[in-house]
Design a protein around this motif. Structure first.
Motif, PDB file in Angstrom:
ATOM      1  N   LYS A 360       0.845  -1.190   0.000  1.00  0.00           N
ATOM      2  CA  LYS A 360       0.000   0.000   0.000  1.00  0.00           C
ATOM      3  C   LYS A 360       0.886   1.248   0.000  1.00  0.00           C
ATOM      4  O   LYS A 360       1.845   1.342   0.769  1.00  0.00           O
ATOM      5  CB  LYS A 360      -0.903   0.016   1.230  1.00  0.00           C
ATOM      6  N   CYS A 361       0.557   2.193  -0.852  1.00  0.00           N
ATOM      7  CA  CYS A 361       1.427   3.371  -0.957  1.00  0.00           C
ATOM      8  C   CYS A 361       1.462   4.171   0.342  1.00  0.00           C
ATOM      9  O   CYS A 361       2.484   4.785   0.662  1.00  0.00           O
ATOM     10  CB  CYS A 361       1.020   4.249  -2.136  1.00  0.00           C
ATOM     11  N   GLU A 362       0.351   4.124   1.139  1.00  0.00           N
ATOM     12  CA  GLU A 362       0.370   4.853   2.409  1.00  0.00           C
ATOM     13  C   GLU A 362       1.258   4.176   3.451  1.00  0.00           C
ATOM     14  O   GLU A 362       1.589   4.777   4.485  1.00  0.00           O
ATOM     15  CB  GLU A 362      -1.048   5.028   2.965  1.00  0.00           C
ATOM     16  N   ASP A 363       1.658   2.938   3.185  1.00  0.00           N
ATOM     17  CA  ASP A 363       2.578   2.239   4.085  1.00  0.00           C
ATOM     18  C   ASP A 363       4.039   2.481   3.734  1.00  0.00           C
ATOM     19  O   ASP A 363       4.940   1.949   4.400  1.00  0.00           O
ATOM     20  CB  ASP A 363       2.291   0.733   4.066  1.00  0.00           C
ATOM     21  N   VAL A 364       4.272   3.262   2.688  1.00  0.00           N
ATOM     22  CA  VAL A 364       5.632   3.609   2.261  1.00  0.00           C
ATOM     23  C   VAL A 364       5.906   5.059   2.642  1.00  0.00           C
ATOM     24  O   VAL A 364       5.084   5.945   2.359  1.00  0.00           O
ATOM     25  CB  VAL A 364       5.783   3.437   0.732  1.00  0.00           C
ATOM     26  N   VAL A 365       7.003   5.315   3.290  1.00  0.00           N
ATOM     27  CA  VAL A 365       7.374   6.697   3.598  1.00  0.00           C
ATOM     28  C   VAL A 365       7.565   7.449   2.282  1.00  0.00           C
ATOM     29  O   VAL A 365       8.369   7.048   1.447  1.00  0.00           O
ATOM     30  CB  VAL A 365       8.666   6.748   4.435  1.00  0.00           C
ATOM     31  N   GLY A 366       6.792   8.509   2.087  1.00  0.00           N
ATOM     32  CA  GLY A 366       6.853   9.236   0.822  1.00  0.00           C
ATOM     33  C   GLY A 366       6.163   8.496  -0.300  1.00  0.00           C
ATOM     34  O   GLY A 366       6.426   8.764  -1.480  1.00  0.00           O
ATOM     35  N   GLY A 367       5.255   7.591   0.060  1.00  0.00           N
ATOM     36  CA  GLY A 367       4.627   6.734  -0.947  1.00  0.00           C
ATOM     37  C   GLY A 367       3.405   7.314  -1.625  1.00  0.00           C
ATOM     38  O   GLY A 367       2.956   6.776  -2.638  1.00  0.00           O
ATOM     39  N   THR A 368       2.833   8.389  -1.080  1.00  0.00           N
ATOM     40  CA  THR A 368       1.669   8.992  -1.718  1.00  0.00           C
ATOM     41  C   THR A 368       2.094  10.189  -2.553  1.00  0.00           C
ATOM     42  O   THR A 368       3.009  10.922  -2.208  1.00  0.00           O
ATOM     43  CB  THR A 368       0.614   9.423  -0.682  1.00  0.00           C
ATOM     44  N   GLY A 369       1.391  10.366  -3.664  1.00  0.00           N
ATOM     45  CA  GLY A 369       1.751  11.404  -4.606  1.00  0.00           C
ATOM     46  C   GLY A 369       1.214  12.765  -4.233  1.00  0.00           C
ATOM     47  O   GLY A 369       0.858  13.042  -3.080  1.00  0.00           O
ATOM     48  N   ALA A 370       1.099  13.635  -5.241  1.00  0.00           N
ATOM     49  CA  ALA A 370       0.769  15.034  -5.014  1.00  0.00           C
ATOM     50  C   ALA A 370      -0.620  15.238  -4.434  1.00  0.00           C
ATOM     51  O   ALA A 370      -0.880  16.255  -3.784  1.00  0.00           O
ATOM     52  CB  ALA A 370       0.904  15.807  -6.321  1.00  0.00           C
TER      53      ALA A 370
END
Length: 397
Positions: A360-370
């Motif tokens: 999940k992108c929210e589980d990656v530091v800096g994983g969510t976009g603009a």
């Protein structure tokens, strides 16, 4: 309608200089010599429509993300003439953008202005053979473009028109805004970069050409906006899959229906990657506009039917179904247990189907976009690494 195609048409003309829109609206040079010849010689990788406009000197139409136009040329300078197709121009602030790549180096992104414009791409190059490529960064809803040819000043010209610039491997990516790359740079069309989406990254890492059939907000069973009553707004990915031009309904443009049998001579992918479900599933347990509720059984049926359809069109391809990397109320395991497991029980109907779980992108530091929701460039890189490993393992690449 071609997947890759060498079009050999050239003419000598006198052309007035047009100012060019780069990403900042400026020109690349104040000293670039005006072109004296136009050539349509190119390798086209993606879905391109050669049937709607057959006027001499006019090239193909295209709108899908990642569509690529390539050629080899000798000389020091090159232009590209691009037209926004009448009736399908973008609104202000939602323009199409192309990446310019020369000799395998990304030079800049080009903002496509409405109308027919001759864009200066480069000058002052070493006088030798070069490769040039234009890649569509933005997705289909930004409008339809038409390639009208390369422009050359005296002393520059296309070379080796008989050899297509392609890889032996082929991968098709089918999906929604995640596959398009929405908001991976900024929350505008200027910051949607399909070339740095997980799909494009995967293809380049595996030395493969790619097609992208993806549109933000679309689903296999239900779009993010539910049912609107507008046939085009309600068109689902399985229907768009049949189109050469995403914006052209087959009922209105029957000649642009994608002919899988004919196109298989040049496009017969080894791998098909499907990332769908985010828009179908995001309204789970909620009432969808239009009076319908999300139905897990209906989604499962629609997804399996689509896998079967893809397999019937691309019989040699192995299919990789990915979990959605954005927040969703449905568990990721649904794709694995209720869809891929079912497909694996009937290889004749569905082909070889693999499941790939993405973080999940929210589980990656800096994983969510603009926009704070879609994957960032960092997340796309992680998704690509996961998919590359899965494809290598399954395909022996």
């Amino acid at each position: 309608m071609k997947n890759y195609f060498l079009l050999s048409i050239s003419c000598i003309v006198s052309i007035a200089f047009f100012s060019c829109g780069s990403d900042d609206g400026g020109t690349t040079s104040t000293t670039l010599e005006s072109p004296t010849s136009i050539s349509l010689d190119a390798t086209f990788v993606g879905r391109f429509d050669f049937t709607t406009d057959t006027e001499p000197g006019h090239g193909p139409l295209f709108d899908w993300s990642g569509s690529s136009i390539r050629t080899r040329f000798f000389g020091t300078a090159i232009y590209a003439k691009i037209r926004t197709y009448p009736g399908y121009e973008p609104t202000e602030g939602e323009e199409n953008y192309l990446d310019l790549i020369i000799d395998n180096e990304v030079i800049k992104k080009i903002k496509i202005a409405s109308g027919e414009v001759m864009y200066p791409l480069a000058d002052g190059l070493t006088k030798k053979e070069h490769t040039v490529e234009l890649v569509k960064r933005t997705e289909a809803w930004c409008g339809v473009l038409q390639f009208m040819g390369w422009g050359f000043p005296d002393g520059s010209y296309v070379v080796d028109t008989e050899t297509p610039i392609v890889f032996d491997r082929q991968i098709e990516f089918i999906g929604d805004s995640i596959t398009c790359g929405w908001a991976n740079e900024t929350e505008t069309t200027a910051g949607e970069n399909n070339r740095l989406s997980f799909g494009s990254l995967t293809a380049r890492a595996l030395s493969a050409d790619s097609h992208t059939v993806a549109w933000s907000g679309k689903g296999v069973y239900m779009n993010s906006g539910g049912v609107t009553g507008d046939p085009e707004e309600d068109a689902l990915i399985p229907e768009l899959f049949t189109r050469t031009i995403a914006n052209f309904p087959i009922t209105d443009f029957p000649d642009t229906e994608y002919n899988f049998a004919t196109e298989s001579a040049t496009w017969n992918p080894d791998v098909v990657v499907i990332l769908l479900g985010q828009n179908d599933l995001e309204l789970y347990s909620a009432t969808v506009p239009g009076g319908r509720n999300n139905d897990p059984a209906a989604f499962k049926t629609a997804y399996l039917n689509f896998i079967a359809d893809v397999h019937s069109k691309y019989t040699k391809a192995e299919i990789f179904c990915l979990s959605t990397p954005m927040w969703c109320e449905w568990p990721d395991s649904f794709i694995e247990t209720d869809i891929v497991a079912v497909a694996n029980a009937d290889e004749i109907k569905y082909g070889k189907v693999h499941y790939v779980k993405l973080v999940k992108c929210e589980d990656v530091v800096g994983g969510t976009g603009a926009d704070g929701a879609h994957p960032s460039l960092k997340a796309h890189r992680i998704f690509a690494d996961t998919l590359i490993a899965a494809v290598k393992n399954a395909m022996g690449w």
